[in-house]
Scaffold this active site. Sequence first.
Site, short mmCIF file in Angstrom:
data_model
loop_
_atom_site.label_atom_id
_atom_site.label_comp_id
_atom_site.label_asym_id
_atom_site.label_seq_id
_atom_site.Cartn_x
_atom_site.Cartn_y
_atom_site.Cartn_z
N LEU A 199 -12.64 0.86 -3.02
CA LEU A 199 -12.59 -0.24 -3.99
C LEU A 199 -12.35 0.28 -5.40
CD1 LEU A 199 -15.55 -2.33 -2.55
CD2 LEU A 199 -13.11 -2.70 -2.24
N SER A 200 -11.93 1.54 -5.49
CA SER A 200 -11.53 2.15 -6.76
C SER A 200 -12.64 2.21 -7.79
CB SER A 200 -10.33 1.41 -7.34
OG SER A 200 -9.26 1.52 -6.47
N GLY A 238 -16.69 5.28 -2.44
CA GLY A 238 -16.07 5.75 -1.20
C GLY A 238 -15.64 4.62 -0.29
N ALA A 239 -15.71 3.38 -0.77
CA ALA A 239 -15.35 2.23 0.06
C ALA A 239 -13.89 1.81 -0.15
CB ALA A 239 -16.27 1.06 -0.23
N GLU A 263 0.85 -1.19 0.00
CA GLU A 263 0.00 0.00 0.00
C GLU A 263 0.89 1.25 0.00
OE1 GLU A 263 -3.12 -0.10 -1.14
OE2 GLU A 263 -3.83 -1.31 0.54
N ASP A 275 -4.64 1.00 -9.23
CA ASP A 275 -6.08 0.77 -9.37
C ASP A 275 -6.47 0.54 -10.83
OD1 ASP A 275 -5.87 1.43 -6.73
OD2 ASP A 275 -6.83 3.39 -6.92
N TYR A 304 -3.53 12.47 0.75
CA TYR A 304 -2.87 11.53 -0.17
C TYR A 304 -1.73 12.25 -0.91
CZ TYR A 304 -2.31 8.04 -3.86
OH TYR A 304 -1.78 7.09 -4.72
N GLU A 364 -7.19 10.96 -13.53
CA GLU A 364 -7.34 11.17 -12.08
C GLU A 364 -6.45 12.34 -11.62
OE1 GLU A 364 -9.10 8.37 -10.41
OE2 GLU A 364 -9.06 9.40 -8.50
C1 GLA Z 1 -5.26 4.77 -3.89
C2 GLA Z 1 -4.50 5.16 -5.16
C3 GLA Z 1 -3.51 4.07 -5.56
C4 GLA Z 1 -2.62 3.66 -4.38
C5 GLA Z 1 -3.46 3.41 -3.13
C6 GLA Z 1 -2.60 3.19 -1.91
O1 GLA Z 1 -6.08 3.66 -4.14
O2 GLA Z 1 -5.39 5.41 -6.22
O3 GLA Z 1 -2.74 4.49 -6.66
O4 GLA Z 1 -1.63 4.61 -4.15
O5 GLA Z 1 -4.35 4.47 -2.85
O6 GLA Z 1 -1.84 2.03 -2.05
#
Ligand code: GLA
Length: 385
Positions: free
Chosen positions: A124-125, A121-122, A34, A171, A221, A159
């Site tokens: 899960l991309s 918002g969970a 992560e 993601d 972030y 993004e």
């Molecule tokens: C989000 C970002 C990813 C990654 C994760 C953390 O999901 O979109 O690119 O950096 O956070 O691992």
Amino acid sequence: MIETTQIGDRFREQYGSVPDLISRSPGRINIIGEHTDYNEGFVLPTAIDKSVYVALGKRDDQQIHLYAEDFGEFFRTDLAQVAPTDKGWPNYILGVVNQLKERGLLLSGFNLYIDGDIPVGAGLSSSAAVECATGFGLNQLFNLGLSRIDLAKIGQLAEHTYAGVKCGIMDQFASVLSKPDHVIRLDCRDLSYQYVPLQLHDYELVLLNTNVKHALASSAYNDRRQACEQAVEWIQSQHPAVKSLRDVSIELLDQWVQPKDESVYRKARFVVEENVRLDRACTALAAGDLSELGQLLYRTHMGLSQHYQVSCPELDFLVDQVRSFPEVLGARMMGGGFGGCTINIVKKGFGTKLVEEIAPRYQAQFGLALTPIFVKTGGGTEIVN
Ligand code: GLA
């Protein structure tokens, strides 16, 4: 799963014609690794069986008409006028269109209908799934000749530019390239990858959704990313060959970063250690040593919470609660942080009992519902109709 006939029918209701095609792109989980992707490290994600669906039809003019089922609303613009909007949801689509335009690829107007079943918002991309379903669909509709990896990069840049999050590639890559029952061991430096079988034997993955997404998650972030870049810069001034945290050892951090800034040091150190943990996790998976894998997840959580500082009380509470159950081998927060889900390795069949036990405690502590998501892995982006 949403039936594709339903998507086609809804498109027709909005636009009065059948779509030319429907593309599907999934959400993702990540086993371990992560905040490593934007540091040229390794990640271990795969797609889940929840997706975004995009139906597309060509128009005779240069207009772009979008309809989002979740919001019950249209957004209309012109190909020449594409720009970020305050509205939010159209940005993930328009950001992709903008990237295609920037590459000089020939588009004309189109109608788009979007729906999906990935909880928003969970963590899960769902946004990466929107970008990838859009890119994949437009690539097909206008015969643009882009590869899956091109489309992942386009989604990532969408993004960055239209959503303002300087995310890594994980993601989008997982969304376009996953295979069922496998995770992708992706090297984010050169995008080389292997499929690793995800064999959990008597165990399964259960996500516990905190149902919170704290404000400022995207600025935090971007701040983390900047802290990592700062660490690299300090080391680079002494060791010019160092390009990212991928090239850095704990010794280099001790020598060149710790004396300058303890908080930057702890964050950079987390990233260096996380890459090592991912390696160990792959060895444990291959050996079927799920207890070891679980322990690595707990350690990742500790690092994300205490050192990288991207957790929140709700996530920490859930990881803490499951520790007392021998049926749970490991747990951690997943994704960017500040809300979303924890990922848990749970004895098959025990998930429901686990949730019955801890949901009331979660409710009592935070006044929020705890929702489990029993995930299955799934395949990457495809044209479904
Ligand atoms: C989000 C970002 C990813 C990654 C994760 C953390 O999901 O979109 O690119 O950096 O956070 O691992």
